[in-house]
Design a protein around this motif. Structure first.
Motif, PDB file in Angstrom:
ATOM      1  N   VAL A  40       0.867  -1.182   0.000  1.00 28.89           N
ATOM      2  CA  VAL A  40       0.000   0.000   0.000  1.00 28.89           C
ATOM      3  C   VAL A  40       0.898   1.223   0.000  1.00 28.89           C
ATOM      4  N   GLU A  41       0.573   2.163  -0.896  1.00 29.41           N
ATOM      5  CA  GLU A  41       1.299   3.440  -0.884  1.00 29.41           C
ATOM      6  C   GLU A  41       0.314   4.538  -0.550  1.00 29.41           C
ATOM      7  N   GLU A  42       0.758   5.459   0.297  1.00 28.91           N
ATOM      8  CA  GLU A  42      -0.121   6.580   0.642  1.00 28.91           C
ATOM      9  C   GLU A  42       0.191   7.742  -0.294  1.00 28.91           C
ATOM     10  N   LEU A  43      -0.859   8.319  -0.853  1.00 25.79           N
ATOM     11  CA  LEU A  43      -0.706   9.379  -1.847  1.00 25.79           C
ATOM     12  C   LEU A  43      -1.368  10.654  -1.336  1.00 25.79           C
ATOM     13  N   ASN A  44      -0.877  11.789  -1.841  1.00 23.75           N
ATOM     14  CA  ASN A  44      -1.484  13.064  -1.429  1.00 23.75           C
ATOM     15  C   ASN A  44      -2.703  13.435  -2.260  1.00 23.75           C
TER      16      ASN A  44
ATOM     17  N   ILE B 161     -17.933  36.707  -2.085  1.00 21.91           N
ATOM     18  CA  ILE B 161     -17.491  35.324  -1.876  1.00 21.91           C
ATOM     19  C   ILE B 161     -17.758  34.506  -3.142  1.00 21.91           C
ATOM     20  N   VAL B 162     -16.745  33.790  -3.592  1.00 23.12           N
ATOM     21  CA  VAL B 162     -16.947  32.856  -4.710  1.00 23.12           C
ATOM     22  C   VAL B 162     -16.452  31.477  -4.265  1.00 23.12           C
ATOM     23  N   SER B 163     -16.649  30.493  -5.133  1.00 23.86           N
ATOM     24  CA  SER B 163     -16.124  29.171  -4.833  1.00 23.86           C
ATOM     25  C   SER B 163     -15.113  28.795  -5.905  1.00 23.86           C
ATOM     26  N   TYR B 164     -14.047  28.137  -5.485  1.00 24.01           N
ATOM     27  CA  TYR B 164     -12.937  27.826  -6.397  1.00 24.01           C
ATOM     28  C   TYR B 164     -12.974  26.331  -6.730  1.00 24.01           C
ATOM     29  N   GLY B 165     -13.399  26.014  -7.977  1.00 26.34           N
ATOM     30  CA  GLY B 165     -13.475  24.609  -8.410  1.00 26.34           C
ATOM     31  C   GLY B 165     -14.883  24.061  -8.260  1.00 26.34           C
ATOM     32  N   ALA B 166     -15.512  23.778  -9.391  1.00 25.18           N
ATOM     33  CA  ALA B 166     -16.881  23.211  -9.370  1.00 25.18           C
ATOM     34  C   ALA B 166     -16.760  21.696  -9.209  1.00 25.18           C
ATOM     35  N   THR B 167     -16.411  21.288  -8.013  1.00 26.12           N
ATOM     36  CA  THR B 167     -16.123  19.871  -7.764  1.00 26.12           C
ATOM     37  C   THR B 167     -17.389  19.102  -7.345  1.00 26.12           C
ATOM     38  N   SER B 168     -17.305  17.796  -7.483  1.00 25.09           N
ATOM     39  CA  SER B 168     -18.374  16.931  -6.962  1.00 25.09           C
ATOM     40  C   SER B 168     -18.460  17.145  -5.460  1.00 25.09           C
ATOM     41  N   LYS B 169     -17.268  17.291  -4.857  1.00 24.83           N
ATOM     42  CA  LYS B 169     -17.218  17.449  -3.407  1.00 24.83           C
ATOM     43  C   LYS B 169     -18.029  18.659  -2.969  1.00 24.83           C
TER      44      LYS B 169
ATOM     45  N   TRP C 266     -10.314  21.815  -2.609  1.00 19.66           N
ATOM     46  CA  TRP C 266      -9.323  21.913  -1.518  1.00 19.66           C
ATOM     47  C   TRP C 266      -8.188  20.916  -1.673  1.00 19.66           C
ATOM     48  N   ASN C 267      -8.446  19.842  -2.389  1.00 23.25           N
ATOM     49  CA  ASN C 267      -7.412  18.822  -2.599  1.00 23.25           C
ATOM     50  C   ASN C 267      -6.278  19.327  -3.496  1.00 23.25           C
ATOM     51  N   PHE C 268      -6.495  20.484  -4.166  1.00 23.37           N
ATOM     52  CA  PHE C 268      -5.423  21.064  -4.991  1.00 23.37           C
ATOM     53  C   PHE C 268      -4.889  22.337  -4.345  1.00 23.37           C
ATOM     54  N   VAL C 269      -4.963  22.398  -3.022  1.00 22.13           N
ATOM     55  CA  VAL C 269      -4.647  23.653  -2.327  1.00 22.13           C
ATOM     56  C   VAL C 269      -3.261  24.195  -2.687  1.00 22.13           C
TER      57      VAL C 269
END
Ligand code: TYD
Length: 388
Positions: free
Chosen positions: A225-229, A297-305, A360-363
């Motif tokens: 198992v490798e842990e990834l960011n 206020i805006v949101s950055y990235g129209a993600t599924s999350k 946020w995962n691409f912070v």
């Protein structure tokens, strides 16, 4: 038996962006999550019909971020060096971001979204525009050699029938072959209270513990198992036919750590549900405070999350003016459920004060790119523990 621990309310299809303002047939479902006390698997209580999510209009394009292009390039290089595979299969090949690093002579792909299978077919990779199941495994075996590398990124967790999925893989994998897959880590989700990893497509959020239990049923073993960011913390799981490879110490390390974190116990998830509720209250409070100060206020990235966050927290255009996203097919549309307009990144200009980090995962990538915003006092807001 699966026992429910979390209710994220009525949710739309996470990638169901609305064109031409027409939301008349928008589909909603109850997003509830449960824990299976036999296998220890965390899954949705009810799965959404696959073709409602994965169809010819599927919006998520894996090669949209530099982080992911580099990630897959590095992964391909590593697998070639380590395993020298000749017969390759990718399950969920999206726009070919991983595949393109391999020759197209005997590399097969499976991609149920027609817009993407067309792209990889045109790149010369034989792509089956179907869902991965036993029928498709049989078809592949009738027409091709068994595979010595099967790869899948952010796709196995999308497959509701996990047992059939692994059984199909065990049939197509050559005796010495390796099956490598990566998906968001349950351990990281619990740690960071990143409940937005949960949406229609994520039928399961995997612990190594649960995967180990289920793979073993098909005489498959996790050997590393490798842990990834990436994707807010993922695990890359290496699997072989049982007994074929030496088991690396990373497997037991992860199993032990997950046990210590209580991932095999229902109480952990009950506690997580409480933290999710707190996270919702905090986010609403933070955004409301900025709004009262007349901040834009805006949101950055129209993600599924962010679909999960906005619908669960009931955040709409009352708080968020618009969302910006680099994906052309999302621009000009409305976000699922809350109908916040989506624009190209050019709208992320000097008028913006606050940006909720939908991606946020691409912070790191985003902070680097948006240095000007930060330098002039712009603030990124996130609900993720440890990213604040
Ligand atoms: P991702 O986090 O992979 O999404 P999901 O939650 O849907 O799995 O997707 C990131 C989204 O953010 C994608 O639509 C592209 C967008 N994005 C930007 O708009 N700007 C950026 O700088 C980055 C990195 C991503």
């Amino acid at each position: 038996m699966k026992k429910q621990f979390l209710d994220l309310g009525k949710q739309p299809i996470a990638n169901g962006f609305i064109s031409n303002g027409d939301n008349s047939d928008e589909y909603f479902f109850d997003l509830k999550v449960g824990f299976d006390d036999e296998t220890k698997l965390v899954s949705l209580m009810e799965f959404v019909q696959l073709d409602k999510m994965f169809n010819d209009d599927y919006a998520y394009k894996a090669s949209m971020s530099n982080t992911m292009r580099e990630h897959f390039k590095k992964a391909a290089k590593k697998f070639k060096k380590q395993f020298d595979p000749k017969h390759i299969l990718e399950i969920g090949s999206n726009d070919g971001v991983f595949l393109k690093n391999f020759s197209n002579t005997d590399t097969l792909a499976v991609e149920p979204c027609g817009n993407f299978s067309k792209i990889t077919n045109e790149m010369g990779y034989k792509t089956y525009n179907e869902f991965w199941d036993l029928d498709l495994a049989k078809k592949i075996l009738e027409n091709h050699n068994k595979r010595d590398l099967i790869f899948s990124a952010n796709c196995i967790c999308h497959i509701p029938e996990l047992e059939e999925c692994f059984e199909s893989i065990s049939k197509v994998l050559s005796p010495e072959g390796v099956f490598i897959f990566e998906d968001p880590s349950l351990e990281k989700m619990i740690e960071r209270v990143s409940y937005d990893q949960i949406y229609d497509e994520h039928a399961h959020v995997f612990s190594v513990t649960a995967l180990n239990n289920i793979l073993n049923k098909f005489s498959l073993s996790i050997f590393k198992v490798e842990e990834l960011n990436v994707h807010g913390g993922s695990n890359r799981i290496y699997v072989c036919h049982s007994g074929k490879r030496k088991i690396d110490s990373s497997v037991q390390n992860l199993l032990d750590r997950e046990h210590r974190a209580g991932l095999d116990s229902f109480d952990t998830y009950v506690n997580f549900a409480k933290e999710v509720e707190e996270s919702k209250n905090n986010l609403i409070e933070t955004l409301t405070k900025y709004k009262q100060q007349n901040k834009k206020i805006v949101s950055y990235g129209a993600t599924s999350k962010s679909t999960t966050v906005f619908n669960y927290c009931n955040i709409g255009t009352d708080l968020i003016d618009y969302i910006i996203d680099t994906t052309p097919s999302k621009q000009g549309k409305l976000s699922p459920g809350k109908h916040i307009p989506i624009f190209a990144p050019e709208k992320f200009n000097s008028s913006v004060d606050i940006a909720f980090l939908g991606a946020w995962n691409f912070v790191d990538e985003i902070c680097k790119k948006e240095k000007l915003f930060l330098d002039r006092g712009g603030v990124f807001v996130t609900h993720i523990k440890g990213n604040e």
